[in-house]
Design an enzyme around this catalytic site. Structure first.
Site, PDB file in Angstrom:
ATOM      1  N   LYS A  62      82.786 -20.114  68.320  1.00  0.00           N
ATOM      2  CA  LYS A  62      84.081 -20.793  68.177  1.00  0.00           C
ATOM      3  C   LYS A  62      84.652 -20.584  66.775  1.00  0.00           C
ATOM      4  O   LYS A  62      85.829 -20.251  66.621  1.00  0.00           O
ATOM      5  CB  LYS A  62      83.938 -22.292  68.492  1.00  0.00           C
ATOM      6  CG  LYS A  62      83.483 -22.555  69.927  1.00  0.00           C
ATOM      7  CD  LYS A  62      83.373 -24.033  70.239  1.00  0.00           C
ATOM      8  CE  LYS A  62      82.296 -24.742  69.473  1.00  0.00           C
ATOM      9  NZ  LYS A  62      80.928 -24.238  69.736  1.00  0.00           N
ATOM     10  N   THR A  63      83.803 -20.785  65.754  1.00  0.00           N
ATOM     11  CA  THR A  63      84.279 -20.607  64.373  1.00  0.00           C
ATOM     12  C   THR A  63      84.674 -19.149  64.148  1.00  0.00           C
ATOM     13  O   THR A  63      85.685 -18.860  63.501  1.00  0.00           O
ATOM     14  CB  THR A  63      83.167 -21.012  63.380  1.00  0.00           C
ATOM     15  OG1 THR A  63      82.673 -22.294  63.763  1.00  0.00           O
ATOM     16  CG2 THR A  63      83.671 -21.061  61.960  1.00  0.00           C
ATOM     17  N   ASP A 107      86.789 -28.234  63.110  1.00  0.00           N
ATOM     18  CA  ASP A 107      85.552 -28.170  63.889  1.00  0.00           C
ATOM     19  C   ASP A 107      85.228 -29.593  64.354  1.00  0.00           C
ATOM     20  O   ASP A 107      85.647 -30.565  63.711  1.00  0.00           O
ATOM     21  CB  ASP A 107      84.438 -27.623  62.974  1.00  0.00           C
ATOM     22  CG  ASP A 107      83.272 -27.067  63.779  1.00  0.00           C
ATOM     23  OD1 ASP A 107      83.388 -26.968  65.020  1.00  0.00           O
ATOM     24  OD2 ASP A 107      82.247 -26.721  63.165  1.00  0.00           O
ATOM     25  N   THR A 156      82.354 -29.332  71.065  1.00  0.00           N
ATOM     26  CA  THR A 156      81.222 -29.171  71.981  1.00  0.00           C
ATOM     27  C   THR A 156      81.325 -30.205  73.101  1.00  0.00           C
ATOM     28  O   THR A 156      80.520 -30.200  74.013  1.00  0.00           O
ATOM     29  CB  THR A 156      79.899 -29.409  71.212  1.00  0.00           C
ATOM     30  OG1 THR A 156      80.043 -30.622  70.459  1.00  0.00           O
ATOM     31  CG2 THR A 156      79.589 -28.275  70.266  1.00  0.00           C
ATOM     32  N   ARG A 215      73.916 -17.487  67.875  1.00  0.00           N
ATOM     33  CA  ARG A 215      73.306 -18.035  66.656  1.00  0.00           C
ATOM     34  C   ARG A 215      71.782 -18.092  66.781  1.00  0.00           C
ATOM     35  O   ARG A 215      71.059 -17.777  65.833  1.00  0.00           O
ATOM     36  CB  ARG A 215      73.859 -19.419  66.331  1.00  0.00           C
ATOM     37  CG  ARG A 215      73.221 -19.986  65.056  1.00  0.00           C
ATOM     38  CD  ARG A 215      73.708 -21.352  64.666  1.00  0.00           C
ATOM     39  NE  ARG A 215      75.074 -21.299  64.199  1.00  0.00           N
ATOM     40  CZ  ARG A 215      76.031 -22.105  64.641  1.00  0.00           C
ATOM     41  NH1 ARG A 215      75.758 -23.005  65.552  1.00  0.00           N
ATOM     42  NH2 ARG A 215      77.244 -22.012  64.162  1.00  0.00           N
TER      43      ARG A 215
HETATM   44  P1  ADP Z   1      80.156 -21.907  66.783  1.00  0.00           P
HETATM   45  O1  ADP Z   1      81.331 -22.115  65.883  1.00  0.00           O
HETATM   46  O2  ADP Z   1      80.530 -21.869  68.244  1.00  0.00           O
HETATM   47  O3  ADP Z   1      79.026 -22.883  66.525  1.00  0.00           O
HETATM   48  P2  ADP Z   1      79.832 -19.405  65.293  1.00  0.00           P
HETATM   49  O4  ADP Z   1      81.185 -18.813  65.440  1.00  0.00           O
HETATM   50  O5  ADP Z   1      79.513 -20.036  63.971  1.00  0.00           O
HETATM   51  O6  ADP Z   1      79.547 -20.445  66.491  1.00  0.00           O
HETATM   52  O7  ADP Z   1      78.761 -18.247  65.624  1.00  0.00           O
HETATM   53  C1  ADP Z   1      77.400 -18.306  65.205  1.00  0.00           C
HETATM   54  C2  ADP Z   1      76.928 -16.943  64.769  1.00  0.00           C
HETATM   55  O8  ADP Z   1      76.895 -16.068  65.902  1.00  0.00           O
HETATM   56  C3  ADP Z   1      77.834 -16.252  63.744  1.00  0.00           C
HETATM   57  O9  ADP Z   1      77.007 -15.633  62.785  1.00  0.00           O
HETATM   58  C4  ADP Z   1      78.568 -15.187  64.498  1.00  0.00           C
HETATM   59  O10 ADP Z   1      78.685 -14.076  63.701  1.00  0.00           O
HETATM   60  C5  ADP Z   1      77.672 -14.888  65.675  1.00  0.00           C
HETATM   61  N1  ADP Z   1      78.472 -14.632  66.893  1.00  0.00           N
HETATM   62  C6  ADP Z   1      78.970 -15.573  67.721  1.00  0.00           C
HETATM   63  N2  ADP Z   1      79.626 -14.999  68.745  1.00  0.00           N
HETATM   64  C7  ADP Z   1      79.544 -13.676  68.566  1.00  0.00           C
HETATM   65  C8  ADP Z   1      80.031 -12.536  69.313  1.00  0.00           C
HETATM   66  N3  ADP Z   1      80.702 -12.699  70.468  1.00  0.00           N
HETATM   67  N4  ADP Z   1      79.776 -11.301  68.837  1.00  0.00           N
HETATM   68  C9  ADP Z   1      79.077 -11.146  67.695  1.00  0.00           C
HETATM   69  N5  ADP Z   1      78.590 -12.165  66.955  1.00  0.00           N
HETATM   70  C10 ADP Z   1      78.806 -13.426  67.376  1.00  0.00           C
END
Ligand code: ADP
Length: 335
Positions: A62-63, A107, A156, A215
């Site tokens: 998401k981030t 977030d 979430t 992650r």
């Molecule tokens: P969230 O905000 O949903 O908790 P993040 O965006 O922080 O998740 O993602 C966590 C990690 O996973 C980051 O390091 C990101 O680079 C990697 N990541 C997430 N989705 C992908 C994707 N579709 N392709 C490549 N890397 C991803």
């Protein structure tokens, strides 16, 4: 630490591996395409992008998508979170400082205090907020302008947002766990960036055990990379990956010790358990259980939610290698 929840110390690692273009963002094709089209159209009209709500479990990207949206719009991103915006003045300050077309990423938007929702509504729709100067019957307020901006909210717990709030987002996207093939690709790309050789069978093994979550997969990679280095191996092969996973006590379904502890609690009780009791038994926050542990256990068929509480399933016993519970004559097991 629960291995699959966010760890502030690993933010830097997350950041260093974050895709910088939509092309590098693996999987979730439909969401990627929808966003690309919306961004292209908004840029063509020279308008800010519609407000976006991104829903889904932690660690799914998401981030990352919020950053890609800002980059796609050629705009800066301002990052904050629901719990960080405690008082109206915090949000008012953030909103009034925004520049035209910037992206404001909030977030955990479900944890935004309810009193602040009204502020956001008027900023999102009327590009203005009314700040109360002195509360009370003769209360005065001033209207402050807000530049047209794009709010990107991540949650979430979509169900905790009011319908009124949700309806103010023009674009709502829900991220699902990734298939193993996508996670493998994410791992192989990350290995290149980290300058380590990750053999295909090792990538497949780590991907299978990462509960469909980038992650988690990247953290596993980090640990097996350490192990390969300590064993002076030139590459991460399936043997190192297997040993690394064993050391992390991640089993074939991607479960960790805390997941298994939860399952054992269900089995011991032999009856439905409420969330509060479960949280007390595990000494964990209810949110962690609901947002992080349960979704994967439910997907694996190891836990079921009933109106009376959480219950074990036949697979729970199988997975823990325990005999199924004895039934009284005439009673069906798991009825
Ligand atoms: P969230 O905000 O949903 O908790 P993040 O965006 O922080 O998740 O993602 C966590 C990690 O996973 C980051 O390091 C990101 O680079 C990697 N990541 C997430 N989705 C992908 C994707 N579709 N392709 C490549 N890397 C991803």
């Amino acid at each position: 630490m629960v291995f699959h929840t966010a760890d502030p110390n690993e933010r830097e690692f997350d950041r260093s591996l974050r895709p910088t273009t939509f092309g590098e963002f693996v999987g979730q094709e439909q969401i990627r395409d929808n966003l690309r089209i919306a961004i292209g159209a908004a840029r063509g009209r020279d308008e800010p992008l519609d407000h976006v709500l991104l829903c889904g479990p932690p660690g799914l990207g998401k981030t990352t998508l919020a950053h890609l949206i800002a980059a796609g719009m050629g705009a800066d991103i301002v990052l904050t979170s629901g719990p960080a915006l405690g008082a109206p003045k915090d949000l008012a300050g953030t909103l009034t400082r925004l520049q035209r077309n910037q992206v404001l990423f909030i977030d955990e938007i479900h944890r935004l205090p309810k009193v602040l929702e009204e502020y956001l509504y008027s900023a999102m729709e009327d590009h203005a907020i009314d700040v109360v100067l002195d509360p009370g019957p003769s209360g005065r307020s001033v209207r402050l302008g807000v530049q047209p901006f794009t709010l990107v909210g991540a949650t979430t717990r979509e169900g905790l947002l009011t319908a009124a709030f949700r309806s103010r987002f023009g674009i709502v996207e829900r991220l699902e766990p990734y298939p193993s093939k996508d996670i493998e690709q994410i791992l192989l790309r990350a290995a290149v960036r980290l300058s380590v050789v990750l053999e295909a069978p090792a990538a497949a093994l780590c991907a299978e055990r990462s509960r469909g979550t980038p992650r988690v997969a990247l953290r596993i990679l980090r640990r097996v990379r350490d192990l390969a280095q300590m064993q002076q191996k030139a590459s991460i092969d399936a043997v190192v990956a297997q040993e690394g996973l064993q050391r992390l006590r991640i089993d074939a379904l991607g479960l960790e010790e805390l997941d298994r502890k939860l399952l054992r609690a269900l089995v011991q009780r032999g009856d439905a358990i409420g969330l509060k009791t479960l949280a007390a038994m595990l000494d964990e926050a209810e949110d962690t259980i609901e947002e992080v542990l349960e979704p994967h256990l439910i997907r694996c068929g190891l836990l079921a939610r009933t109106p009376r509480g959480r219950v074990a399933t036949p697979r729970t016993y199988e997975h823990l290698q325990l005999p199924p519970p004895a039934t009284k004559p005439g009673e069906l097991p798991f009825a």
